[in-house]
Scaffold this active site. Structure first.
Site, mmCIF file in Angstrom:
data_model
loop_
_atom_site.group_PDB
_atom_site.id
_atom_site.type_symbol
_atom_site.label_atom_id
_atom_site.label_comp_id
_atom_site.label_asym_id
_atom_site.label_seq_id
_atom_site.Cartn_x
_atom_site.Cartn_y
_atom_site.Cartn_z
ATOM 1 N N GLU A 53 44.646 -15.966 30.698
ATOM 2 C CA GLU A 53 46.089 -15.852 30.924
ATOM 3 C C GLU A 53 46.519 -14.401 31.121
ATOM 4 O O GLU A 53 47.366 -14.101 31.956
ATOM 5 C CB GLU A 53 46.832 -16.441 29.712
ATOM 6 C CG GLU A 53 48.335 -16.494 29.853
ATOM 7 C CD GLU A 53 48.771 -17.406 30.983
ATOM 8 O OE1 GLU A 53 48.651 -18.621 30.857
ATOM 9 O OE2 GLU A 53 49.227 -16.881 32.021
ATOM 10 N N LYS A 71 41.119 -9.132 35.463
ATOM 11 C CA LYS A 71 41.475 -9.777 36.738
ATOM 12 C C LYS A 71 40.470 -9.499 37.846
ATOM 13 O O LYS A 71 40.214 -10.341 38.686
ATOM 14 C CB LYS A 71 42.862 -9.379 37.188
ATOM 15 C CG LYS A 71 43.016 -7.908 37.531
ATOM 16 C CD LYS A 71 44.265 -7.334 36.944
ATOM 17 C CE LYS A 71 43.914 -6.244 36.008
ATOM 18 N NZ LYS A 71 44.966 -5.746 35.167
ATOM 19 N N LYS A 95 45.357 -10.602 41.192
ATOM 20 C CA LYS A 95 46.170 -11.521 40.397
ATOM 21 C C LYS A 95 46.638 -12.707 41.245
ATOM 22 O O LYS A 95 46.634 -13.852 40.789
ATOM 23 C CB LYS A 95 47.360 -10.771 39.804
ATOM 24 C CG LYS A 95 46.940 -9.789 38.706
ATOM 25 C CD LYS A 95 48.056 -8.821 38.352
ATOM 26 C CE LYS A 95 47.665 -7.935 37.178
ATOM 27 N NZ LYS A 95 48.626 -6.827 36.964
ATOM 28 N N GLU A 131 46.575 4.673 35.940
ATOM 29 C CA GLU A 131 45.258 5.252 35.682
ATOM 30 C C GLU A 131 45.148 6.597 36.412
ATOM 31 O O GLU A 131 45.909 6.883 37.323
ATOM 32 C CB GLU A 131 44.161 4.320 36.231
ATOM 33 C CG GLU A 131 44.263 2.887 35.754
ATOM 34 C CD GLU A 131 43.896 2.726 34.292
ATOM 35 O OE1 GLU A 131 43.037 3.492 33.811
ATOM 36 O OE2 GLU A 131 44.479 1.862 33.623
ATOM 37 N N GLY A 187 51.237 6.796 30.765
ATOM 38 C CA GLY A 187 50.151 5.847 30.514
ATOM 39 C C GLY A 187 50.269 4.557 31.299
ATOM 40 O O GLY A 187 49.536 3.599 31.068
ATOM 41 N N GLY A 232 50.922 -2.934 29.133
ATOM 42 C CA GLY A 232 51.033 -2.490 27.742
ATOM 43 C C GLY A 232 50.124 -3.296 26.834
ATOM 44 O O GLY A 232 49.903 -4.489 27.052
#
Lengths: 403, 403
Positions: free
Chosen positions: A122, A98, A198, A183, A180, A296
């Site tokens: 996408e 992105k 986004k 970051e 997770g 994920g």
């Protein structure tokens, strides 16, 4: 439509790259072959044979037998180098990056045209939610009033933890990092950059404007306190980080990223944890809502796969709204109703409140609810991080400024 | 992709036909021309000039300049005549007629192949929700566990009124009829036929099986009482009419239409009035949710327009799941947990309950919660309308039968 056999060169084998690999291995309908995977780190142990890997990007970019490059690396500028070289070399590209798409949006659109290749992304906005394809295909001829939603899984996870378990921000952030979902440098997520990138990509397809992200106001959740969560809970509300883009008149849109109060009768109220959700409001289709996992490896990998699949029958974005050119302006001159939690009166004054509807003061904190101009928020953008305040948009509609 | 200029022959000028006309008039991106509109009633006053209309279907079907037929009439068998003749004559077709598509599904798929034309019917299932296109395009290579949702706007409107305003069924139905949400003969909607036809169409794209609707158990809301609503409200639940299709093993699916209890933390809880909503659960994308208006001329017209737009660049459904042929069986041999409200013990006995978890008895009514075999419900399908009972599926998962 006939389907081409794809020979893929893959860049990156992190969370999304491995997720894609799993998804590809489980799908029977697509004729694909991952010819080579380019990675950076020579010492890292890989879960598949080393013969699948290369450390030289030219092994992929200059291989004429590879007809599709799938770019899934972190570094936006290196990604842009790879993607633009691939396109110049006549290869179609699928990316989930992105930051790269938002920063180089117009250039990337022009290159697709110039080199007659297809670039699909996408997975870059809303992960598993097929929002770009739906905007391209389904809202093609619809008059779209507005689009808003939850586009960042990390902040949504943190806000859900704070709301449900009463954690403070730093504890919730640490848990997100341990799981997770965040970051080690969480700036991109928690300060609202990720949601803004986004939003800018979505705006390109929703309205045909390729905005410079620097022109769009964004504000994250870094300074949220347990006071703010308590206030929301007392009123039966949740706080979510909500990017918004909408029309202010026939040719003009506005857009911003702000935390927002959400009441239980709204779809976004039940979008919790790492889920994303997008609401569109349009002239004829009326209100629509899409929701799915926003983070994920597998969820993102499945969006990447849907682009790979579309590629196999020659699908390209048409940028129809851009071609039509109806919307030509972006404005920040309008009023929003916000909740401002603050300590010092001099801070409050900087917001230039007009129409204050609520005011509260205690020993620990104060808040005011009233309307401010978005231009004022934008002008404060460099000072906000250092101020002891937190801003939440109320549910009241965006109002056009009348001067 | 290049776009063709479309010359449209339109059948039907009722609610959806007029809605489509409005939507078309407001969209700038598409080159279309409605050449002729075929209607039945010569005496009806029309809102546009009579020169636009014909009463002879051959004026459209035999006009070689017309390359797209849009079929929006009520009568399913007459619609099938029109659509199959149009396809034989080499014309592409867009339709919103779920009864026709569900009843002639396999034939219609074969005809597309035989006559090398495209038949699109997004508006036939879920009106404004682009569910078919997403199943075709996005779930192409995804392992779909299940799909469920609210697909009938009329029953959802009635259930919303009963829940929110305490109305009884017949009053809520009358209000729906007055508002134009229910036909004068509401059988198709309130007995669950409409939801079942839509479910069968979705199943074709989700799993590649073209089921005979007669093989799928459906049950509506005709016999719901205020007791049932009160029970649901006391437990903090709503009752919604929910069609379901899902895998029971690698090659087998089950499907049915049943009222269902929905708790407030579920997406479907907030799908009220004439809105529809669809939840998919898949291996990699995980849970996704789509919602939008499920009825009304403009919402349906906007879905029809999206098909017309797709037609202009030669889009066809590929029926990929059908081509892959992974799923080959449909079963009704499994257990569901249901709430059965009843009066006579002999009625209860017919359901062959196993594992009863709750039982209640009062002077006015009784209910039992326990598991029954779907095959048993199916075998009772002709007797159910005459029985003084109401069935609601609980939130517990569908269980495979172990014999």
């Amino acid at each position: 439509m006939t389907r081409e056999t794809l020979r893929i060169g893959l860049f990156g084998y992190g969370c999304v790259g491995q997720g894609l690999h799993d998804v590809l291995n489980s799908s029977s309908g697509l004729r694909t072959d991952i010819v080579k995977i380019c990675v950076k780190d020579r010492s890292k142990k890989r879960r598949i044979a080393m013969s699948n890997f290369t450390f030289d990007k030219n092994d992929i970019l200059n291989d004429p037998s590879i007809n599709l490059v799938v770019e899934l690396i972190d570094d936006a500028e290196e990604a842009f180098n790879i993607v633009s070289t691939a396109m110049k070399n006549g290869k179609n590209v699928v990316t989930a990056n992105k930051v790269m798409v938002a920063r180089h949006f117009r250039e990337l659109v022009d290159m697709q045209d110039k080199y007659r290749v297809s670039l699909l992304y996408e997975a870059s906005a809303g992960a598993s939610i097929p929002i770009i394809r739906n905007l391209e295909e389904y809202y093609d001829n619809e008059l779209l009033h507005s689009l808003r939603g939850i586009l960042n899984g990390t902040t949504n996870y943190i806000l859900t933890k704070m709301h449900n378990e009463g954690l403070d921000f730093s504890t919730a952030l640490r848990q997100a990092q341990e799981k997770g979902f965040a970051e080690s440098d969480p700036t991109l997520d928690i300060d609202g950059w990720d949601a803004k990138y986004k939003l800018c990509i979505i705006t390109g397809h929703a309205y045909g404007l390729f905005l410079d992200p620097a022109e769009v106001f964004h504000y994250g959740i870094r300074s949220i306190s347990t006071f703010d969560i308590r206030y929301a809970k007392e009123k039966g509300l949740k706080i979510k980080l909500v990017p918004y883009v909408g029309k202010t008149d026939e040719n003009t849109i506005t857009s911003f990223v702000l935390p927002r109060f959400i009441s239980p009768d709204k779809y976004l109220y039940n979008v919790d944890d790492e889920y994303n959700g997008v609401i569109t409001e349009a002239a004829f289709a009326d209100k629509q809502f899409f929701s799915g996992k926003g983070a994920g490896g597998h969820a993102t990998g499945s969006a990447v796969l849907s682009d790979i699949s579309a590629n196999s029958y020659g699908y390209k974005y048409e940028y129809k709204k851009y071609q039509q050119g109806t919307v030509s302006n972006h404005t920040r001159d309008l009023f929003l109703e916000i909740y401002l939690r603050y300590r010092k009166e001099k801070d409050r004054k900087m917001f230039g409140f007009k129409e204050v509807s609520e005011y509260f003061s205690s020993k620990f904190y104060k808040y005011v609810i009233g309307t401010v101009n978005l231009e004022t928020l934008y002008s404060l953008r460099d000072q906000l991080p250092a101020m002891d305040v937190f801003i939440v948009k109320t549910g009241r509609k965006v109002m056009k400024a009348r001067h």
